[in-house]
Design a protein around this motif. Structure first.
Motif, mmCIF file in Angstrom:
data_model
loop_
_atom_site.group_PDB
_atom_site.id
_atom_site.type_symbol
_atom_site.label_atom_id
_atom_site.label_comp_id
_atom_site.label_asym_id
_atom_site.label_seq_id
_atom_site.Cartn_x
_atom_site.Cartn_y
_atom_site.Cartn_z
ATOM 1 N N MET A 203 15.577 31.457 66.764
ATOM 2 C CA MET A 203 15.105 29.935 66.557
ATOM 3 C C MET A 203 16.061 30.881 64.689
ATOM 4 N N VAL A 204 15.797 29.671 64.482
ATOM 5 C CA VAL A 204 16.081 29.583 62.917
ATOM 6 C C VAL A 204 15.328 28.424 62.230
ATOM 7 N N PHE A 205 15.018 28.324 61.103
ATOM 8 C CA PHE A 205 14.165 27.481 60.337
ATOM 9 C C PHE A 205 14.637 27.988 59.261
ATOM 10 N N LYS A 206 15.200 27.277 58.750
ATOM 11 C CA LYS A 206 16.003 27.053 56.963
ATOM 12 C C LYS A 206 15.558 25.401 56.173
ATOM 13 N N ASP A 207 14.983 25.998 55.268
ATOM 14 C CA ASP A 207 14.342 24.988 54.780
ATOM 15 C C ASP A 207 14.931 25.214 53.426
ATOM 16 N N SER A 208 14.175 23.419 52.336
ATOM 17 C CA SER A 208 14.555 23.839 51.084
ATOM 18 C C SER A 208 12.861 23.576 50.095
ATOM 19 N N LEU A 209 12.821 23.429 48.950
ATOM 20 C CA LEU A 209 11.753 23.265 48.284
ATOM 21 C C LEU A 209 12.309 23.317 46.842
ATOM 22 N N TYR A 210 11.122 22.056 46.040
ATOM 23 C CA TYR A 210 12.040 22.098 44.698
ATOM 24 C C TYR A 210 10.268 22.291 43.876
ATOM 25 N N TYR A 211 10.781 23.169 42.867
ATOM 26 C CA TYR A 211 9.748 23.211 41.928
ATOM 27 C C TYR A 211 9.880 23.189 40.445
ATOM 28 N N ASP A 212 8.774 22.482 40.184
ATOM 29 C CA ASP A 212 8.686 21.591 38.608
ATOM 30 C C ASP A 212 7.529 22.347 38.016
ATOM 31 N N GLN A 213 8.202 22.968 36.437
ATOM 32 C CA GLN A 213 7.473 23.409 35.631
ATOM 33 C C GLN A 213 6.502 23.194 34.867
ATOM 34 N N TYR A 214 4.732 23.128 34.795
ATOM 35 C CA TYR A 214 4.572 22.413 33.514
ATOM 36 C C TYR A 214 4.578 23.502 32.713
ATOM 37 N N GLU A 215 4.278 24.879 32.921
ATOM 38 C CA GLU A 215 3.675 25.095 31.713
ATOM 39 C C GLU A 215 5.372 26.236 32.333
ATOM 40 N N LYS A 216 5.955 26.731 31.091
ATOM 41 C CA LYS A 216 7.347 27.601 31.299
ATOM 42 C C LYS A 216 6.337 29.276 31.779
ATOM 43 N N VAL A 217 7.241 29.625 32.724
ATOM 44 C CA VAL A 217 6.650 31.350 32.852
ATOM 45 C C VAL A 217 7.870 32.071 33.056
ATOM 46 N N ARG A 218 7.753 33.440 33.098
ATOM 47 C CA ARG A 218 8.393 34.173 33.100
ATOM 48 C C ARG A 218 9.046 34.516 34.197
ATOM 49 N N ARG A 219 10.644 33.906 34.215
ATOM 50 C CA ARG A 219 11.925 33.401 35.411
ATOM 51 C C ARG A 219 11.130 34.843 36.678
ATOM 52 N N ASP A 220 11.385 35.890 36.642
ATOM 53 C CA ASP A 220 11.003 37.081 37.157
ATOM 54 C C ASP A 220 9.143 36.862 37.909
ATOM 55 N N GLU A 221 8.689 35.724 37.634
ATOM 56 C CA GLU A 221 7.288 36.088 37.759
ATOM 57 C C GLU A 221 7.017 34.960 39.099
ATOM 58 N N LEU A 222 7.724 33.913 37.915
ATOM 59 C CA LEU A 222 7.992 32.606 39.363
ATOM 60 C C LEU A 222 9.269 32.469 40.151
ATOM 61 N N ASP A 223 10.089 33.589 40.546
ATOM 62 C CA ASP A 223 10.696 33.739 41.941
ATOM 63 C C ASP A 223 9.657 34.640 42.647
ATOM 64 N N SER A 224 8.649 35.517 42.035
ATOM 65 C CA SER A 224 8.174 36.303 43.037
ATOM 66 C C SER A 224 7.074 35.083 43.381
ATOM 67 N N THR A 225 6.372 33.885 42.591
ATOM 68 C CA THR A 225 5.901 33.072 43.308
ATOM 69 C C THR A 225 6.662 32.673 44.453
ATOM 70 N N ILE A 226 7.830 31.731 44.271
ATOM 71 C CA ILE A 226 8.314 30.642 45.034
ATOM 72 C C ILE A 226 8.186 32.144 46.784
ATOM 73 N N ALA A 227 8.711 32.915 46.535
ATOM 74 C CA ALA A 227 8.728 33.493 47.393
ATOM 75 C C ALA A 227 7.912 33.915 48.177
ATOM 76 N N SER A 228 6.842 34.407 47.636
ATOM 77 C CA SER A 228 5.300 34.469 48.303
ATOM 78 C C SER A 228 4.895 32.874 49.251
ATOM 79 N N ASP A 229 4.992 31.725 48.235
ATOM 80 C CA ASP A 229 5.292 30.747 49.058
ATOM 81 C C ASP A 229 6.201 30.450 50.303
ATOM 82 N N ILE A 230 7.318 30.611 49.891
ATOM 83 C CA ILE A 230 8.201 30.648 51.271
ATOM 84 C C ILE A 230 7.759 31.464 52.724
#
Length: 311
Positions: free
Chosen positions: A167-194
């Protein structure tokens, strides 16, 4: 005097009338590609990972079999299975397979020997392999990011080493920041959500899942009978059966109709679909209507579905 007797007659009929109510219950449903499991069967996960697989640029971050993301996904997948609470062995052990720089980025089937070595100690019936897990995070504009991800999952029959699901599962999500955070922190949050999204989706594909559904139950305006409402709402199914049996032999058809229906519900909720069908059949002999026919169809469907979940 006639008027008083007439009013008394109306009140008596109303007091014996059966009313229909609903309760929300959790039902175990078969996934699209559910593996058939006996209560004592075991499952194992093998997660392919790369210890140095995060690639950073100004606008793009790529996770390619990243060790932390793979581990998070595998553990969340194991947690999903445990949360079902329906199997004797509710724990899925996880083994990790290192992908080196010399390994191809293409998926590679596990050999029978590898499957045997992984499962020999736990005596697992199934082995599920996370072959690939890819995530790409791109900055779209301003504070908007697009996360695209894909993962490949394979299920093997550990008893003979054959692959039974891919089975292959592929998808995409969009993230809108309301407050700017560090890019590495944002990447980790997105990876965790995924990781959570993938684990939940694959859990529902390979295993059953709980779904909230509504069920009818019957009440009669009798103080003792009305106690069944509390029993049903608190899911005290044995007490439902005990109370309802008192109303089967009163000689009143409404009593027997409502009591039989409620016993059928209790049997379904306790997992005995054959007995539930017998009770709804008794109920239909007293009065066959839309509610009883609908419930009989639901029970037949659940009986069939259970064969897809458990052996």
């Amino acid at each position: 005097m006639r008027k008083i007797l007439y009013l008394f007659f109306i009140a008596s009929v109303s007091s014996c009338a059966v009313t229909t109510h609903t309760v929300n219950v959790e039902i175990l449903k078969a996934g699209t590609h559910s593996l058939k499991l006996s209560p004592n069967d075991r499952v194992m996960v093998v997660a392919n990972y790369n210890p140095n697989a995060r690639y950073f640029r100004k606008k793009v971050t790529a996770f390619v079999d990243d060790s932390l993301q793979v581990a998070s996904t595998a553990n969340l997948f194991s947690d999903y299975y445990r949360s079902l609470g329906t199997f004797t062995t509710s724990y899925i052990p996880i083994k990790y397979k290192l992908r080196t720089k010399t390994d191809s980025n293409e998926p590679v089937d596990l050999t029978k020997k590898e499957i045997f070595n992984y499962t020999i100690l736990d005596k697992s019936r199934y082995l599920i392999d996370i072959s690939l897990l890819r995530t790409l995070i791109e900055k779209v504009d301003g504070l908007t990011y697009k996360a695209t991800f894909a993962s490949l999952w394979r299920a093997y029959d550990a008893t003979n080493g054959s692959m039974i699901r891919e089975m292959v599962f592929k998808d995409s999500l969009y993230y809108d920041q309301y407050e700017k955070v560090r890019r590495d922190e944002l990447d980790s949050t997105i990876a965790s959500d995924i990781s959570f999204k993938i684990a939940d989706r694959m859990g529902k594909e390979f295993f059953p899942y709980w779904e909230e559904q509504a069920r009818f139950y019957m009440l009669i305006q009798d103080p003792s009978f009305l106690k069944v409402r509390t029993f049903i709402q608190e899911f005290r199914w044995k007490e439902v059966i005990g109370l309802m049996k008192l109303y089967l032999e009163t000689g009143d058809k409404n009593d027997a109709y409502a009591a039989s229906f409620n016993i059928a519900l209790a049997c379904e909720m306790m997992g005995n679909f054959d007995l539930a069908l017998k009770w709804i059949e008794k109920c239909k002999k007293i009065k066959s209507d839309y509610t009883t026919n609908l419930y009989e169809a639901i029970l037949l469907s659940r009986q069939s579905e259970t064969g897809q979940i458990l052996e």
